[in-house]
Design an enzyme around this catalytic site. Structure first.
Site, PDB file in Angstrom:
ATOM      1  N   GLU A 157       0.799  -1.041  -0.117  1.00  0.00           N
ATOM      2  CA  GLU A 157       0.176  -0.127   0.018  1.00  0.00           C
ATOM      3  C   GLU A 157       0.940   1.283  -0.134  1.00  0.00           C
ATOM      4  O   GLU A 157       1.930   1.279   0.584  1.00  0.00           O
ATOM      5  CB  GLU A 157      -1.064  -0.028   1.193  1.00  0.00           C
ATOM      6  CG  GLU A 157      -1.882  -1.353   1.308  1.00  0.00           C
ATOM      7  CD  GLU A 157      -2.883  -1.477   2.368  1.00  0.00           C
ATOM      8  OE1 GLU A 157      -3.181  -0.317   2.999  1.00  0.00           O
ATOM      9  OE2 GLU A 157      -3.395  -2.313   2.225  1.00  0.00           O
ATOM     10  N   CYS A 202       3.346   8.323   1.430  1.00  0.00           N
ATOM     11  CA  CYS A 202       4.014   7.204   2.398  1.00  0.00           C
ATOM     12  C   CYS A 202       4.208   5.850   1.659  1.00  0.00           C
ATOM     13  O   CYS A 202       3.255   5.287   1.077  1.00  0.00           O
ATOM     14  CB  CYS A 202       3.152   6.934   3.471  1.00  0.00           C
ATOM     15  SG  CYS A 202       3.675   5.909   4.542  1.00  0.00           S
ATOM     16  N   CYS A 213       6.958  -7.816   6.371  1.00  0.00           N
ATOM     17  CA  CYS A 213       8.202  -7.652   7.106  1.00  0.00           C
ATOM     18  C   CYS A 213       8.587  -8.572   8.221  1.00  0.00           C
ATOM     19  O   CYS A 213       7.733  -9.189   8.841  1.00  0.00           O
ATOM     20  CB  CYS A 213       7.909  -5.990   7.958  1.00  0.00           C
ATOM     21  SG  CYS A 213       9.478  -5.536   8.900  1.00  0.00           S
ATOM     22  N   CYS A 217       7.172  -6.531  14.849  1.00  0.00           N
ATOM     23  CA  CYS A 217       7.183  -5.461  15.856  1.00  0.00           C
ATOM     24  C   CYS A 217       5.667  -5.964  16.709  1.00  0.00           C
ATOM     25  O   CYS A 217       4.789  -6.015  15.686  1.00  0.00           O
ATOM     26  CB  CYS A 217       7.173  -3.939  15.705  1.00  0.00           C
ATOM     27  SG  CYS A 217       8.830  -3.786  15.058  1.00  0.00           S
ATOM     28  N   CYS A 238       2.438  -3.828  15.240  1.00  0.00           N
ATOM     29  CA  CYS A 238       2.295  -3.586  13.655  1.00  0.00           C
ATOM     30  C   CYS A 238       1.679  -4.504  12.937  1.00  0.00           C
ATOM     31  O   CYS A 238       2.124  -5.740  13.200  1.00  0.00           O
ATOM     32  CB  CYS A 238       3.807  -3.407  13.245  1.00  0.00           C
ATOM     33  SG  CYS A 238       3.999  -2.974  11.362  1.00  0.00           S
ATOM     34  N   CYS A 262      -1.357   4.790  10.085  1.00  0.00           N
ATOM     35  CA  CYS A 262      -0.028   3.824  10.239  1.00  0.00           C
ATOM     36  C   CYS A 262      -0.306   2.791  10.863  1.00  0.00           C
ATOM     37  O   CYS A 262      -1.081   3.012  11.701  1.00  0.00           O
ATOM     38  CB  CYS A 262       0.686   4.808  11.094  1.00  0.00           C
ATOM     39  SG  CYS A 262       1.450   6.179  10.730  1.00  0.00           S
TER      40      CYS A 262
HETATM   41  N1  SAH Z   1       9.641  -0.487   9.211  1.00  0.00           N
HETATM   42  C1  SAH Z   1       9.768   0.962   9.406  1.00  0.00           C
HETATM   43  C2  SAH Z   1       9.017   1.720   8.714  1.00  0.00           C
HETATM   44  C3  SAH Z   1       7.552   1.624   8.861  1.00  0.00           C
HETATM   45  S1  SAH Z   1       7.006   2.957   9.374  1.00  0.00           S
HETATM   46  C4  SAH Z   1       9.719   1.372  10.904  1.00  0.00           C
HETATM   47  O1  SAH Z   1       9.273   0.595  11.760  1.00  0.00           O
HETATM   48  O2  SAH Z   1      10.197   2.414  11.116  1.00  0.00           O
HETATM   49  C5  SAH Z   1       5.697   2.986  10.062  1.00  0.00           C
HETATM   50  C6  SAH Z   1       5.635   3.624  11.558  1.00  0.00           C
HETATM   51  O3  SAH Z   1       4.232   3.180  12.047  1.00  0.00           O
HETATM   52  C7  SAH Z   1       6.720   3.001  12.273  1.00  0.00           C
HETATM   53  O4  SAH Z   1       7.332   3.892  13.423  1.00  0.00           O
HETATM   54  C8  SAH Z   1       5.707   1.972  13.236  1.00  0.00           C
HETATM   55  O5  SAH Z   1       6.383   1.615  14.173  1.00  0.00           O
HETATM   56  C9  SAH Z   1       4.372   2.781  13.236  1.00  0.00           C
HETATM   57  N2  SAH Z   1       3.258   1.757  13.393  1.00  0.00           N
HETATM   58  C10 SAH Z   1       3.375   0.255  13.270  1.00  0.00           C
HETATM   59  N3  SAH Z   1       1.824  -0.045  13.487  1.00  0.00           N
HETATM   60  C11 SAH Z   1       1.385   1.023  14.135  1.00  0.00           C
HETATM   61  C12 SAH Z   1       0.108   0.925  14.799  1.00  0.00           C
HETATM   62  N4  SAH Z   1      -0.654  -0.153  14.710  1.00  0.00           N
HETATM   63  N5  SAH Z   1      -0.316   2.146  15.067  1.00  0.00           N
HETATM   64  C13 SAH Z   1       0.587   3.259  15.149  1.00  0.00           C
HETATM   65  N6  SAH Z   1       1.742   3.172  14.781  1.00  0.00           N
HETATM   66  C14 SAH Z   1       2.316   2.045  14.237  1.00  0.00           C
HETATM   67 FE1  SF4 Z   2       8.432  -3.859  10.214  1.00  0.00          FE
HETATM   68 FE2  SF4 Z   2       6.180  -3.045  11.163  1.00  0.00          FE
HETATM   69 FE3  SF4 Z   2       8.402  -3.238  12.784  1.00  0.00          FE
HETATM   70 FE4  SF4 Z   2       8.275  -1.454  10.876  1.00  0.00          FE
HETATM   71  S1  SF4 Z   2       6.922  -1.483  12.708  1.00  0.00           S
HETATM   72  S2  SF4 Z   2      10.134  -2.835  11.500  1.00  0.00           S
HETATM   73  S3  SF4 Z   2       7.234  -2.601   9.399  1.00  0.00           S
HETATM   74  S4  SF4 Z   2       7.222  -5.039  12.086  1.00  0.00           S
END
Ligand code: SAH
Ligand code: SF4
Length: 381
Positions: free
Chosen positions: A96, A109, A116, A120, A123, A345
């Site tokens: 996306e 974005c 991934c 995390c 996420c 996000c």
């Molecule tokens: N993998 C990279 C790029 C993704 S950026 C990273 O982790 O930095 C997307 C941002 O949104 C990251 O800071 C991630 O931690 C955050 N994010 C992921 N899931 C989320 C959620 N459910 N609610 C709010 N922020 C979230």
């Molecule tokens: Fe991967 Fe989501 Fe963690 Fe970013 S926040 S490194 S996309 S698992």
């Protein structure tokens, strides 16, 4: 090289790479500039539209090359002007791309991977496992598609996209070469001419690759911090077990100090109710970031089914922000945009062909959301 057509996809080539391509086919290097402008400024994918290129060369190009973006599966426009595209990449997965207009800015974005591997805990992309790295053409292709959709050509003159953030699906530093090439095209005047300050790579903390990045490019850096101590960060961002906070922040310091010109690190901090949103966490964060030139972006958690987390109350978010603010930090709270089209996000799910779970199958996330946890989703075959 496209395995089916045997053609080189010019969309993902940087200027030096395109020059090398022309040299290889016995043509002058300056053709690269002409072709890049057609592709990126004018959104052209047909060599016959390139009117300053003679017929013979156009025919030669048609035989050896193509300009192919990822396939658009859907395009949605939210009531707040946010747009979201779902595109299918060569591996079969979908990723996306989200466009967020705000004041005079338009931020795109962009995704770097289908799924991934870093998992995390909060996420939804991470919950899908890893499927594939996007090619450089698939990364820059998201900018190309978005730009074309605004009809603002040439891209450089009437800009709809002023900023790009590598904050879509995937960990950009784990798809290093392709992401770097795509960011080079974003910044190139023959590409999208976006300033280095306005192209931001976000990472969860792949330390060795932060140092590698510093050697090749000077885009802005964002760090997904999410926890102010190792114990909690190990739980939320598992890559922290490999690269703990001390080495991570040192790497970010090195990266930022090299940029000079008063550029700062962006700290992203997703606020999870009762997990990392307490005053003590803010206090630890102040200590942790004491020597780091940074601005802090708080992201209230965007819920998705079965995540096990909740968004804090607005009061708790404000309290957290105030504590950091009083300590002298520049702190913003990211407002949720495009919620009606699932563009916020952490809500970017695409449809990832999941390779990390033994059998290959589509995790049809939309279906998964409607069903109890553990439902396997659509079988692919
Ligand atoms: N993998 C990279 C790029 C993704 S950026 C990273 O982790 O930095 C997307 C941002 O949104 C990251 O800071 C991630 O931690 C955050 N994010 C992921 N899931 C989320 C959620 N459910 N609610 C709010 N922020 C979230
Ligand atoms: Fe991967 Fe989501 Fe963690 Fe970013 S926040 S490194 S996309 S698992």
């Amino acid at each position: 090289m496209n395995e089916t057509t045997g053609k080189v996809n010019l969309l993902g080539l940087t200027q030096p790479q395109l020059e090398a391509f022309f040299e290889q086919i016995g043509e002058k290097r300056f053709r690269a500039g002409q072709v890049m402008k057609w592709i990126h400024h004018f959104g052209v994918d047909d060599f016959d539209a390139m009117t300053n290129i003679g017929k013979a060369l156009r025919e030669k190009l048609k035989a050896r090359a193509e300009i192919r973006g990822p396939e658009i599966v859907s395009e949605d426009i939210s009531s707040d002007g946010t747009r979201k595209w779902v595109v299918r990449v060569a591996s079969g997965s979908c990723v996306e791309t989200v466009y967020i207009p705000q004041g005079g800015r338009g931020t795109l974005c962009v995704s770097s991977q289908a799924g991934c591997a870093l998992d995390c805990s909060f996420c939804s992309t991470g919950k899908q496992g890893f499927n594939s790295n996007l090619t450089a053409a698939e990364v820059i292709g998201q900018v190309w598609i978005a730009n074309k959709s605004f009809g603002t050509v040439p891209a450089k003159i009437d800009r709809a996209i002023t900023n790009v953030v590598m904050m879509g699906m995937g960990e950009p530093l784990l798809n290093f070469d392709n992401v770097v090439a795509a960011m080079q095209i974003m910044m190139d005047d023959l590409g999208y001419g976006i300033s280095k300050r306005k192209v931001t790579l976000s990472t969860s903390g792949v330390v060795p690759m932060i140092d590698e990045l510093a050697k090749v490019i000077d885009v802005s850096l964002a760090l997904s911090l999410h926890a102010p101590n190792d114990e909690l960060r190990n739980e939320l961002v598992p890559i922290n077990r490999k690269y703990p906070l001390e080495v991570l922040l040192a790497a970010c310091q090195r990266y930022i100090s090299r940029l000079g010109e008063k550029r700062v690190l962006t700290i992203e901090y997703t606020l999870l109710r009762g997990v990392n949103d307490q005053p003590e966490h803010a206090a630890q964060m102040i200590e942790l970031l004491a020597d780091i030139p940074c601005k802090i972006n708080l992201i209230p958690f965007n819920p998705f089914p079965h995540s096990g987390y909740e968004r804090p109350s607005n009061n708790a978010i404000r309290r957290f922000q105030d504590i950091l603010h009083k300590a002298g930090h520049n702190v913003t709270v990211r407002t949720t945009r495009g919620e009606d089209i699932d563009a916020a996000c952490g809500q970017l799910v695409g449809q990832v062909l999941d390779r990390t779970r033994r059998s290959e199958r589509y995790i049809a996330v939309r279906q998964l959301q409607a069903e109890p946890a553990g439902t396997p989703g659509l079988e692919r075959s």
